[in-house]
Design a protein around this motif. Structure first.
Motif, mmCIF file in Angstrom:
data_model
loop_
_atom_site.group_PDB
_atom_site.id
_atom_site.type_symbol
_atom_site.label_atom_id
_atom_site.label_comp_id
_atom_site.label_asym_id
_atom_site.label_seq_id
_atom_site.Cartn_x
_atom_site.Cartn_y
_atom_site.Cartn_z
ATOM 1 N N ASP A 40 6.638 -1.704 0.658
ATOM 2 C CA ASP A 40 7.015 -0.583 1.531
ATOM 3 C C ASP A 40 6.154 -0.566 2.792
ATOM 4 O O ASP A 40 6.642 -0.286 3.897
ATOM 5 N N LYS A 66 7.388 -3.330 5.011
ATOM 6 C CA LYS A 66 8.669 -2.977 5.629
ATOM 7 C C LYS A 66 8.467 -2.126 6.879
ATOM 8 O O LYS A 66 9.089 -2.356 7.920
ATOM 9 N N LYS A 67 7.570 -1.145 6.773
ATOM 10 C CA LYS A 67 7.294 -0.276 7.924
ATOM 11 C C LYS A 67 6.623 -1.062 9.055
ATOM 12 O O LYS A 67 6.916 -0.845 10.233
ATOM 13 N N GLN A 68 5.738 -1.957 8.694
ATOM 14 C CA GLN A 68 5.041 -2.745 9.708
ATOM 15 C C GLN A 68 5.988 -3.682 10.435
ATOM 16 O O GLN A 68 5.815 -3.953 11.636
ATOM 17 N N LEU A 81 8.852 -3.133 11.487
ATOM 18 C CA LEU A 81 9.478 -2.430 12.611
ATOM 19 C C LEU A 81 8.609 -2.531 13.860
ATOM 20 O O LEU A 81 9.120 -2.573 14.988
#
Length: 237
Positions: free
Chosen positions: A53, A56-58, A60
């Protein structure tokens, strides 16, 4: 494993001590026991899924496409990325982990995609193939969740040009390779050395597609090396 030779150690340390206005200490020196260790505490209790998770955010922030799948769906996802990038030629390392994709060579050929597998016996022909390739595809050896960085240990079967020269880049990330940050990656490399295991002559830390920024901090993506990058996280590898 061969070790290097340290020369002029004593004269160097004595010179440092002299600059500090004291005699050299040869005993009673111990590594400090710090009360706080933020480098170890960040994401310390995160599960592999939790680290995914974070990754995944990184992704972006580093302009990298994040895809998640299981081993059964991996071949389909890889082909989707290849077609999405409009790639017709690919370079890959000689890596047994590609067996997880099944008969990928036949599948890619059916879709009009030519494949060059790195072969150290071909010498510079490998680099030429990378320069001409539409996409480089490889498995991550270590993956830093915090920064979105994949770590590649080069060898005679896995040339670093695969990750740097093609127009686009796809990295397959087994969930098991995820670590919180650089601290744990450095520890892993240190443990390889301590255990006398083979260590690659080159370790590449790759964070998304190529980037460059001028003095005014205007970010431009894709200046040199891959202009687009994707990570496929495989949950059961």
């Amino acid at each position: 494993m061969k070790t290097g030779t340290i020369e002029n150690r004593n004269s160097f340390l004595e010179n440092v001590a002299a600059k500090l206005g004291r005699s050299r200490r040869s005993s009673g020196v111990a590594k400090p026991d710090w009360q706080t260790n933020p480098q170890w505490d960040v994401y310390r209790n995160s599960s592999q899924e939790g680290l995914a998770d974070v990754l995944k955010k990184q992704c972006l922030l580093i302009h990298t496409q994040y895809i998640e799948t299981d081993a059964a769906g991996l071949s389909e996802k890889v082909l989707h990325v290849i077609n999405d990038y409009g790639a017709k030629s690919a370079v890959i390392p000689k890596d047994s982990r590609f067996g997880a994709l099944g008969d990928y060579m036949a599948l890619w050929k059916e879709n009009g995609i030519s494949v060059h597998e790195w072969n150290h016996k071909l010498g510079d022909e490998n680099i030429t193939a990378c320069e001409r390739a539409d996409i480089g595809i490889a498995f991550s050896d270590l993956t830093l969740a915090e920064s979105g960085t994949v770590v590649q240990f080069s060898s005679r079967d896995k040339g670093r040009s695969i990750h740097l020269l093609p127009k686009t880049y796809l990295c397959i990330v087994p969930l098991s390779t995820l670590v919180p940050r650089l601290t744990q990656a450095a520890e892993h490399i240190r443990n390889l050395l301590k255990n006398g295991e083979h260590l690659a002559s080159c370790a590449d830390f790759i964070t998304g597609p190529s980037n460059s920024a001028d003095i005014e901090l205007n970010l431009i993506v894709g200046v040199h090396g891959p202009i687009k990058a994707s990570y496929i996280v495989v949950t059961d590898l």
